[in-house]
Design a protein around this motif. Structure first.
Motif, PDB file in Angstrom:
ATOM      1  N   ARG A  37      10.728   5.195   2.144  1.00  0.00           N
ATOM      2  CA  ARG A  37      11.487   3.997   1.483  1.00  0.00           C
ATOM      3  C   ARG A  37      12.279   4.453   0.674  1.00  0.00           C
ATOM      4  NH1 ARG A  37       6.438   2.127   4.322  1.00  0.00           N
ATOM      5  NH2 ARG A  37       6.741  -0.347   5.155  1.00  0.00           N
ATOM      6  N   SER A  64       2.923  10.314   5.061  1.00  0.00           N
ATOM      7  CA  SER A  64       3.250   9.054   4.499  1.00  0.00           C
ATOM      8  C   SER A  64       2.061   8.060   4.517  1.00  0.00           C
ATOM      9  CB  SER A  64       4.557   8.659   4.958  1.00  0.00           C
ATOM     10  OG  SER A  64       4.167   7.970   6.415  1.00  0.00           O
ATOM     11  N   TYR A 111      -3.387  11.725  -0.992  1.00  0.00           N
ATOM     12  CA  TYR A 111      -3.163  11.047   0.082  1.00  0.00           C
ATOM     13  C   TYR A 111      -4.725  10.830   0.995  1.00  0.00           C
ATOM     14  CZ  TYR A 111       1.837  10.536   0.331  1.00  0.00           C
ATOM     15  OH  TYR A 111       3.064   9.977  -0.110  1.00  0.00           O
ATOM     16  N   LYS A 152      13.148   5.377   6.739  1.00  0.00           N
ATOM     17  CA  LYS A 152      11.921   4.603   7.019  1.00  0.00           C
ATOM     18  C   LYS A 152      11.351   5.404   8.373  1.00  0.00           C
ATOM     19  CE  LYS A 152       9.496   0.261   6.976  1.00  0.00           C
ATOM     20  NZ  LYS A 152       9.740  -1.279   7.288  1.00  0.00           N
ATOM     21  N   GLY A 168       9.091   7.596   7.391  1.00  0.00           N
ATOM     22  CA  GLY A 168       7.701   7.393   6.503  1.00  0.00           C
ATOM     23  C   GLY A 168       8.520   6.927   5.139  1.00  0.00           C
ATOM     24  N   ASP A 215       6.631   9.069   0.341  1.00  0.00           N
ATOM     25  CA  ASP A 215       6.746   7.764   0.683  1.00  0.00           C
ATOM     26  C   ASP A 215       7.978   7.047   0.050  1.00  0.00           C
ATOM     27  OD1 ASP A 215       4.502   5.954   2.274  1.00  0.00           O
ATOM     28  OD2 ASP A 215       3.783   7.709   1.400  1.00  0.00           O
ATOM     29  N   LYS A 242       0.877  -1.249   0.069  1.00  0.00           N
ATOM     30  CA  LYS A 242      -0.041   0.247   0.020  1.00  0.00           C
ATOM     31  C   LYS A 242       0.779   1.232   0.074  1.00  0.00           C
ATOM     32  CE  LYS A 242      -3.920   2.142   1.967  1.00  0.00           C
ATOM     33  NZ  LYS A 242      -4.790   2.907   3.072  1.00  0.00           N
ATOM     34  N   TRP A 243       1.988   1.288   0.754  1.00  0.00           N
ATOM     35  CA  TRP A 243       2.567   2.296   0.714  1.00  0.00           C
ATOM     36  C   TRP A 243       3.040   2.923  -0.753  1.00  0.00           C
ATOM     37  CZ3 TRP A 243       7.450   1.310  -1.352  1.00  0.00           C
ATOM     38  CH2 TRP A 243       8.235  -0.003  -1.233  1.00  0.00           C
ATOM     39  N   ASP A 288       2.048   5.029   5.805  1.00  0.00           N
ATOM     40  CA  ASP A 288       2.290   4.417   7.119  1.00  0.00           C
ATOM     41  C   ASP A 288       1.704   5.542   8.263  1.00  0.00           C
ATOM     42  OD1 ASP A 288       3.293   2.399   6.123  1.00  0.00           O
ATOM     43  OD2 ASP A 288       5.379   2.846   6.940  1.00  0.00           O
ATOM     44  N   ALA A 289       1.550   6.950   8.025  1.00  0.00           N
ATOM     45  CA  ALA A 289       0.868   7.641   9.012  1.00  0.00           C
ATOM     46  C   ALA A 289      -0.398   7.826   8.725  1.00  0.00           C
ATOM     47  CB  ALA A 289       1.941   8.963   8.751  1.00  0.00           C
ATOM     48  N   GLU A 301       0.225  -5.005   3.292  1.00  0.00           N
ATOM     49  CA  GLU A 301       1.617  -5.649   3.085  1.00  0.00           C
ATOM     50  C   GLU A 301       1.567  -7.093   2.784  1.00  0.00           C
ATOM     51  OE1 GLU A 301       4.203  -5.458   6.185  1.00  0.00           O
ATOM     52  OE2 GLU A 301       2.195  -5.251   7.655  1.00  0.00           O
ATOM     53  N   ASP A 325      -4.110  -5.027   5.276  1.00  0.00           N
ATOM     54  CA  ASP A 325      -3.134  -4.452   6.161  1.00  0.00           C
ATOM     55  C   ASP A 325      -2.064  -3.819   5.186  1.00  0.00           C
ATOM     56  OD1 ASP A 325      -1.902  -6.579   4.712  1.00  0.00           O
ATOM     57  OD2 ASP A 325      -1.698  -7.873   6.155  1.00  0.00           O
TER      58      ASP A 325
END
Ligand code: MIG
Length: 668
Positions: free
Chosen positions: A227, A619, A503, A222, A225, A189, A156-157, A621-622, A650, A648
């Motif tokens: 990669r 990001s 986002y 990371k 947030g 991201d 998802k990121w 994740d946030a 991932e 999730d």
């Protein structure tokens, strides 16, 4: 319905995952034979497909070739780009799809020689031909995907925004990009690492001076947030003490010349070898090499130069120098001068080189040019197959430059070296439906333009379109004007708003992407796919449907403060300056001039539809998964439903019923 016809002796491509029985002829719709198929186009017929090519959504009026090509000049006269996507749909008097399962070159003449004649001519009569019929063009595309397998799903990121540039040379450069984004409150991201992170452009190496601690850098990023996503090139540097080179030579894993010696072609690292990705053991070996970077915390990769691009071969170079020697000291007339230029410029990606090395297929040598289009596919497959072994049940970001259908199961594609031209923003809009039809759902172009110097307004307008493409990445070539979003002071607030909008829209974008992937649909598609009976919709070349609820009409003209938009039915227009600041208006069906200032984006909601909107974050994740969603909608009768997909982000455990949730709006 899909009918399969088989001709000659096909070299396996492993593109089809659900084999069908072979039918006896005659082939419906088409006339001719395996050497060349013909179809008489009716005046109103539209031809969709052929994936990553130039020109229109309607492919009619030009000739194309399936031949993966490293050509950084995507002008209208080109017949092929990086992908070879042998699928098209004729829509009109008769509607049907044609898919060629074949790894060699195919010539398509779609009303080029004769406006009303379509021809398909594969280089050799050894392939499977599939004729697809169905209730609509969209249904035919869904059937193709059932045949060739589910499209790749990234973590998802990877739906966040990414910044790239050829020219981030050190850890400090990478940190500066992260800082530029974070200090300016710009969501980010991914930072992409181009060839400069490598030691001498050798795959699976890291330059010890410029990137002394990649694992540390990846961990530090990371925490913010972000990669890191490094590039992997197809050519393997010729270097005695390089493990990839040494092992490949020892095991005999590189493509060979007729005399059995490994083929040498030069690319970035100078002389290089080319792994024979068509062999399963070679794929496994190469794919497991990605672990070198994985072990340093890397969770995504992009595969480049895998057409494969070859700058020159030793043989080709020797001939070119011979030619130059002949011309040396001569008074060069026009013919001599051009033959000198051709001798040098013709060195790259030459047909002679592609005909000079061999793969091994089921133990038999097969000359490269016969399966040229399978090369990039199998490089990406090598990575995808290995990721499944290295991280079972987990997703890894992967996208490639070269591809053919089949590769769509293992990764996405980006659209290669476009230019910072307004015409290439329009081309980007037009290319997306074709590649989506061929299964490449995770796709996008270099936002802002790769080659040439960009301008702030082009970056902003392109970002406004990029909000809707699954892969959203800004990338630029070495030597061009700086293009990170924080470089543009005046446009910064608008650029921030647009990233935040992306986002905020992720609940929708992700749900719609997953619906397309899991149900063999198209995340982005031409208007006519949903409004096939609407003659005006069939002509639209600059608007797209995005998922089930949204139509977009990007502005792609410099200095324009609006554009004409065609609405096949009444829609609600949101003219968005940001996720919170917008005007809304219901527009009747028909043609409209719609104002759209530089800092605005047009989003149309279809009647009876809902767009779930979350809160932006720095990001993916946030993002706050528990935060309530806002529902943008156009519900003429007051009520409606939206099927939201969440997981999730991932694992590969996609098919659980609890991932689906129905959101309802009631008239009360
Ligand atoms: O020949 O790695 O399309 O994205 O920045 C150029 C350098 C090689 C081509 C890719 C581009 C990348 C560049 N690569």
């Amino acid at each position: 319905m899909i009918q399969r016809f088989s001709f000659g002796s096909m070299i396996p491509t492993d593109t089809v995952v659900r084999p069908l029985p072979v039918q006896a002829g005659p082939v419906p719709f088409l006339q001719g034979d395996a050497a060349c198929w013909r179809y008489a186009l009716a005046p109103g017929d539209v031809v969709y497909g052929l994936g990553e090519t130039t020109r229109g959504i309607n492919k009619r009026g030009w000739h194309y070739a399936s031949h993966c090509s490293d050509d950084p000049s995507h002008t209208e006269d080109k017949q092929s780009l990086y992908g070879a996507h042998n699928f098209f749909v004729v829509s009109g008097e008769k509607t049907f799809g044609v898919f060629l399962d074949y790894g060699g070159r195919v010539e398509y003449d779609i009303g080029y020689t004769d406006t009303d004649l379509l021809t398909v001519a594969p280089a050799e009569p050894d392939y499977d031909l599939y004729i697809l019929t169905g209730s609509s063009a969209a249904d035919i595309c869904a059937q193709l995907r059932a045949l060739v397998g589910r499209s790749y799903i990234p973590p998802k990121w990877a739906f966040g925004f990414g910044q790239s540039r050829w020219g981030y040379k050190t850890e400090a450069d990478v940190r500066a990009v992260a800082k530029g984004y974070r200090e300016n409150d710009l969501p980010l991201d991914m930072i992409y690492m181009d060839i400069d992170y490598m030691d001498g452009f050798a795959d699976f190496t890291v330059d010890a001076e410029r990137f002394p601690d990649l694992a540390g850098l990846a961990a530090e990023m990371k925490q913010q947030g972000i990669r890191l996503v490094p590039i992997i090139d197809a050519g393997i540097k010729q270097k005695a003490d390089d493990p990839t080179c040494r092992e490949g030579l020892e095991k005999g894993y590189f493509c060979k010349k007729a005399d059995g010696e490994p083929f040498v072609g030069a690319v970035w690292p100078g002389k290089a070898y080319f792994a024979d990705f068509l062999r399963p053991e070679v794929r496994r070996w190469f794919g497991h090499k990605y672990k070198v970077l994985r072990d340093q915390g890397i969770e995504g990769f992009w595969n480049d130069m895998n057409e494969p691009a070859i700058f020159y071969s030793e043989e080709g170079l020797a001939q070119a120098f011979e030619k130059l020697d002949q011309l040396k000291g001569k008074n060069l007339d026009l013919y001599d001068y051009f033959s000198m230029k051709d001798a040098v410029l013709g060195l790259s990606n030459s047909a002679a080189d592609y005909a000079s090395f061999y793969h091994e297929v089921n133990g038999q040598p097969v000359r490269h040019d016969r399966i040229h289009n399978l090369y990039g596919y199998n490089m990406t497959r090598a990575a995808g197959e290995a990721f499944d072994e290295l991280r079972p049940g987990k997703r890894t970001l992967m996208f490639s430059r070269a591809s053919c259908i089949g590769a769509h199961r293992y990764g996405g594609i980006w659209l290669g070296d476009n230019c910072a031209w307004w015409s290439h923003l329009l081309q980007n809009i037009r290319q997306i439906p074709g590649v989506q039809m061929c299964g490449f759902l995770f796709t996008g172009a270099d936002l802002g333009g790769f080659g040439c110097d960009t301008t702030p307004d082009l970056v902003l307008r392109w970002t406004e379109f990029g909000i809707f493409t699954p892969l959203m990445r800004n990338h630029a070539a070495l030597g061009t004007r700086d293009q990170e979003l924080y470089r543009f002071d005046k446009q910064l607030p608008a650029l921030r708003n647009m990233l935040e909008l992306r986002y905020a829209l992720l609940p929708y974008i992700y749900s719609e992407y997953m619906k397309a992937a899991l149900h063999d649909g198209l995340y982005m598609r031409p208007l006519a796919f949903d409004y096939p009976a609407d003659a005006a919709a069939r002509q639209v070349e600059d608007q797209l449907l995005v998922g089930e609820s949204i139509m977009v009409a990007p502005v792609y003209t410099q200095n324009a403060t609006g554009r004409y938009v065609y609405l096949p039915e009444p829609m609600k227009l949101l003219r968005l300056r940001s996720v919170e600041d917008y005007d809304e208006e219901i527009l009747p069906a028909g043609h409209h001039y719609v104002p759209c200032a530089l800092d605005e984006v047009l989003l149309f909601i279809r009647p009876g539809h809902i767009v779930p909107v979350g809160k932006p974050a720095q990001s993916v994740d946030a993002l706050d998964a528990a935060a309530p969603l806002t529902l943008w909608s156009y519900l003429p009768d007051g009520s409606g439903e939206y099927l939201l997909y969440t997981d999730d982000g991932e694992t590969t455990d996609y098919d659980r019923p609890e991932h689906w949730q129905t959101l309802r709006v009631d008239a009360q």
